[in-house]
Design an enzyme around this catalytic site. Structure first.
Site, PDB file in Angstrom:
ATOM      1  N   GLY A   1       0.833  -1.191   0.000  1.00  0.00           N
ATOM      2  CA  GLY A   1       0.000   0.000   0.000  1.00  0.00           C
ATOM      3  C   GLY A   1       0.869   1.243   0.000  1.00  0.00           C
TER       4      GLY A   1
ATOM      5  N   SER B   1       0.412  -9.503  -1.599  1.00  0.00           N
ATOM      6  CA  SER B   1      -0.696  -9.392  -0.648  1.00  0.00           C
ATOM      7  C   SER B   1      -1.904 -10.011  -1.328  1.00  0.00           C
ATOM      8  CB  SER B   1      -0.975  -7.941  -0.237  1.00  0.00           C
ATOM      9  OG  SER B   1      -1.508  -7.203  -1.321  1.00  0.00           O
TER      10      SER B   1
ATOM     11  N   THR C   1       6.666  -3.742  11.379  1.00  0.00           N
ATOM     12  CA  THR C   1       6.288  -2.455  11.965  1.00  0.00           C
ATOM     13  C   THR C   1       4.794  -2.207  11.797  1.00  0.00           C
ATOM     14  OG1 THR C   1       6.870  -1.344   9.888  1.00  0.00           O
ATOM     15  CG2 THR C   1       8.559  -1.406  11.613  1.00  0.00           C
TER      16      THR C   1
ATOM     17  N   ARG D   1       1.468  -4.641  12.732  1.00  0.00           N
ATOM     18  CA  ARG D   1       0.744  -5.033  13.935  1.00  0.00           C
ATOM     19  C   ARG D   1       1.253  -6.390  14.384  1.00  0.00           C
ATOM     20  NH1 ARG D   1      -0.032  -0.548  14.032  1.00  0.00           N
ATOM     21  NH2 ARG D   1      -1.943   0.677  14.385  1.00  0.00           N
TER      22      ARG D   1
ATOM     23  N   GLU E   1       0.579  -4.914  24.388  1.00  0.00           N
ATOM     24  CA  GLU E   1       1.395  -3.717  24.570  1.00  0.00           C
ATOM     25  C   GLU E   1       0.878  -2.917  25.755  1.00  0.00           C
ATOM     26  OE1 GLU E   1       1.588  -1.511  20.918  1.00  0.00           O
ATOM     27  OE2 GLU E   1       2.335  -3.210  19.763  1.00  0.00           O
TER      28      GLU E   1
ATOM     29  N   HIS F   1       7.003  -0.037  19.994  1.00  0.00           N
ATOM     30  CA  HIS F   1       5.966   0.547  19.146  1.00  0.00           C
ATOM     31  C   HIS F   1       6.179   2.052  18.986  1.00  0.00           C
ATOM     32  CE1 HIS F   1       1.573   0.011  17.610  1.00  0.00           C
ATOM     33  NE2 HIS F   1       2.303   0.769  16.821  1.00  0.00           N
TER      34      HIS F   1
END
Length: 312
Positions: free
Chosen positions: A154, A175, A234, A236, A265, A284
């Site tokens: 994306g 994807s 980076t 999820r 988290e 994160h």
């Protein structure tokens, strides 16, 4: 001062420095919390008095079980254009407005490449060695001439591809809905997921978490990767099966991994990721940059002021 506003999870204690909250503070009771509450009951107890809650990304989830226990809540001011940790249906059912902010992906793009380079060149290990009196313990891996595999192409994935090409890498991508034409526009070649995992020297994930992507990279997928390959996430945490990655790293099945996102988290103090060799783990911080924080908090202030104006 009838309106009460809570700003949650201000980990760095900078919310009031990143935007001018004076107009909000003049019309409300404004409370800033720099700690994190993981327990839902504790979250409800804290938020019961508040009309407005300002959340930073997905740090404090506002699920139905929490929202339905907050009778005073009227506005959720969320940072970013979307927030999967907020139950929008539950909020709508109670007449709670949810406001979002602007966003730009360059901080995450930059962190992605920081992690790729840090992993390939053993930056953390070598820096720690210097601090401990050592000198040159590892041999870094080159990127030029190697293959970068992007799972997701994306807006962010396409920018990662652009930099990979600048490093002289061959870029391949996959994807579920990616077309060859779209891949070509980003300078990448469309391949199957299996081909990508087998051929790539760096595998970097750039997908939104959904039921289709949860657990997308598990033991079977990691087994396809080269023993010299590295995995970067980076996006999820749940896209990668934690137990499978831990096992793969312990067995030296792959050369290393660099991750910024996790199933839980903040990461629990005793989590294996905190001690695993050949793993770079950051807390994160993909979106934690000065310019983006300023955008988040400025837009949140504007959203809150606009809501206050509707109340006369």
């Amino acid at each position: 001062m009838g309106i009460k506003i809570a700003v949650l999870d201000d980990y760095q204690g900078v919310a009031l420095k990143m935007a001018d909250w004076s107009a909000v503070a003049a019309r409300s009771q404004l409370d800033i919390y720099d700690d994190h509450l993981a327990d839902a009951d504790a979250v409800v107890t804290r938020l019961l008095p508040y009309d407005v809650v300002c959340v930073m990304r997905e740090r404090t989830p506002l699920r139905r079980a929490v929202i339905e226990r907050l009778p005073n809540l009227k506005l959720i001011a969320s940072t970013g254009p979307r927030n999967a940790s907020i139950d929008l249906e539950a909020a709508a059912a109670r007449g709670i407005q949810v406001a979002h902010t602007g966003y730009f992906g360059s901080p995450t793009l930059e962190l992605t490449w920081a992690l790729i380079l840090a992993s390939a060149r053993h930056i953390v290990a070598e820096s720690n060695a210097v601090r401990g009196g050592g000198w040159q313990h590892t041999i870094g891996d080159d990127l030029a001439g190697k293959t970068l595999g992007l799972i997701g192409l994306g807006n962010l994935g396409a920018q990662v591809a652009k930099i990979g090409l600048a490093f002289g890498m061959q870029v391949i991508a996959w994807s579920q809905n990616l077309s060859g034409e779209k891949a070509g526009l980003a300078g990448a070649a469309l391949v199957s997921k299996e081909q990508l995992l087998r051929r790539s020297d760096i595998v970097s994930i750039h997908l939104v978490l959904s039921e289709r992507t949860r657990g997308l990279i598990a033991a079977g997928e990691l087994a396809l990767m080269k023993p010299t390959a590295r995995l970067v996430n980076t996006s999820r945490g749940p896209i990668v099966a934690e137990a499978a990655l831990i096992a793969a790293l312990n067995a030296r099945q792959i050369a290393g991994a660099a991750i910024d996102v996790y199933d839980t988290e903040p990461l629990p103090p005793d989590h294996p990721y905190r001690k695993l060799p050949h793993l770079i783990a950051t807390p994160h911080i993909g979106y934690v940059s000065r310019a983006l924080y300023e955008r988040f908090y400025r837009d949140s202030v504007s959203n809150i002021l606009a809501w206050l104006d509707t109340r006369g």
